[in-house]
Design a protein around this motif. Sequence first.
Motif, PDB file in Angstrom:
ATOM      1  N   ARG A   1       0.902  -1.190   0.056  1.00  0.00           N
ATOM      2  CA  ARG A   1      -0.005  -0.017  -0.074  1.00  0.00           C
ATOM      3  C   ARG A   1       0.911   1.170  -0.049  1.00  0.00           C
ATOM      4  N   ALA A   2       0.599   2.335  -0.652  1.00  0.00           N
ATOM      5  CA  ALA A   2       1.128   3.508  -0.819  1.00  0.00           C
ATOM      6  C   ALA A   2       0.288   4.603   0.173  1.00  0.00           C
ATOM      7  N   ASN A   3       0.739   5.447   0.854  1.00  0.00           N
ATOM      8  CA  ASN A   3      -0.033   6.385   1.402  1.00  0.00           C
ATOM      9  C   ASN A   3       0.705   7.710   1.291  1.00  0.00           C
ATOM     10  N   PRO A   4       0.050   8.486   0.285  1.00  0.00           N
ATOM     11  CA  PRO A   4       0.514   9.705  -0.219  1.00  0.00           C
ATOM     12  C   PRO A   4      -0.001  10.703   0.872  1.00  0.00           C
ATOM     13  N   THR A   5       0.965  11.598   0.925  1.00  0.00           N
ATOM     14  CA  THR A   5       0.637  12.640   2.226  1.00  0.00           C
ATOM     15  C   THR A   5       0.101  14.169   1.229  1.00  0.00           C
ATOM     16  N   ASN A   6       0.064  14.200   0.243  1.00  0.00           N
ATOM     17  CA  ASN A   6      -0.366  15.545  -0.555  1.00  0.00           C
ATOM     18  C   ASN A   6      -1.679  15.763  -0.612  1.00  0.00           C
ATOM     19  N   TYR A   7      -2.455  16.507  -0.106  1.00  0.00           N
ATOM     20  CA  TYR A   7      -3.744  16.545  -0.112  1.00  0.00           C
ATOM     21  C   TYR A   7      -4.529  16.840  -1.357  1.00  0.00           C
ATOM     22  N   ASP A   8      -3.665  17.446  -2.210  1.00  0.00           N
ATOM     23  CA  ASP A   8      -4.099  17.632  -3.797  1.00  0.00           C
ATOM     24  C   ASP A   8      -4.419  16.016  -4.113  1.00  0.00           C
TER      25      ASP A   8
ATOM     26  N   THR B   1     -13.013   5.028  -2.067  1.00  0.00           N
ATOM     27  CA  THR B   1     -13.255   5.068  -0.747  1.00  0.00           C
ATOM     28  C   THR B   1     -12.546   6.292  -0.170  1.00  0.00           C
ATOM     29  N   SER B   2     -13.040   6.835   1.108  1.00  0.00           N
ATOM     30  CA  SER B   2     -12.503   8.086   1.484  1.00  0.00           C
ATOM     31  C   SER B   2     -11.284   7.825   2.276  1.00  0.00           C
ATOM     32  N   THR B   3     -10.543   6.936   1.981  1.00  0.00           N
ATOM     33  CA  THR B   3      -9.154   6.596   2.779  1.00  0.00           C
ATOM     34  C   THR B   3      -8.042   7.230   1.724  1.00  0.00           C
ATOM     35  N   ARG B   4      -7.026   7.346   2.026  1.00  0.00           N
ATOM     36  CA  ARG B   4      -5.653   7.913   1.404  1.00  0.00           C
ATOM     37  C   ARG B   4      -4.802   6.869   1.159  1.00  0.00           C
ATOM     38  N   ILE B   5      -5.137   5.626   1.148  1.00  0.00           N
ATOM     39  CA  ILE B   5      -4.305   4.357   0.857  1.00  0.00           C
ATOM     40  C   ILE B   5      -4.630   3.801  -0.422  1.00  0.00           C
ATOM     41  N   LEU B   6      -3.551   3.796  -1.249  1.00  0.00           N
ATOM     42  CA  LEU B   6      -3.546   3.317  -2.495  1.00  0.00           C
ATOM     43  C   LEU B   6      -3.099   1.848  -2.357  1.00  0.00           C
TER      44      LEU B   6
END
Length: 178
Positions: free
Chosen positions: A46-53, A65-70
């Motif tokens: 899984r990748a967890n980006p930190t950029n809100y864009d 989904t509303s998660t920020r995990i790819l």
Amino acid sequence: MKKYISLIFILGLVFFFQSCSSQNTGDPKMVDALVNSKEFTFHAERANPTNYDVINIMNSMPNSTSTRILQLNGNYTVEIRKNNLEVTLPYFGRLFNPTYGNTSNNSYRFTSKDFTLTQSQNKKGNWIVRIKPNDVNNVDEINIEVYKNGKAFTSVRSNDRQPITYDGFISKNEPTTP
């Protein structure tokens, strides 16, 4: 009433067997041996980006989904050998110096022959592996936290882009063919 009792019993069995299912865990002694040998491979799941864009774009897609995990397909790795560091990781975020002609430079794909590897163990018994490649321009440091069960959390800090983290596991290196 009997139907409800049998339904509750069946659901209880399903939850019990699901919690007892095999999990992707490794032997703590094997994990210690891999980290001490300084030769192992991190597989990113899984990748967890930190950029809100990026997070806002992911959330605006249909059926997301509303998660920020790819979720990744498992072909992304950090392979550590005695004299060789090979990194193949995707990048999702803001680049401050992107390359337009050769887009393969926008992800983390490099091989380093000159790197510094330090490792330590925290109070909980987790390993912290810090890798500082000296012959790569855009990567400042790679931190891999390896848990007792073989799971790992990796963060990459760069000079020209925002940080990103990855979840996955470690394994023994596959033998190279000459």
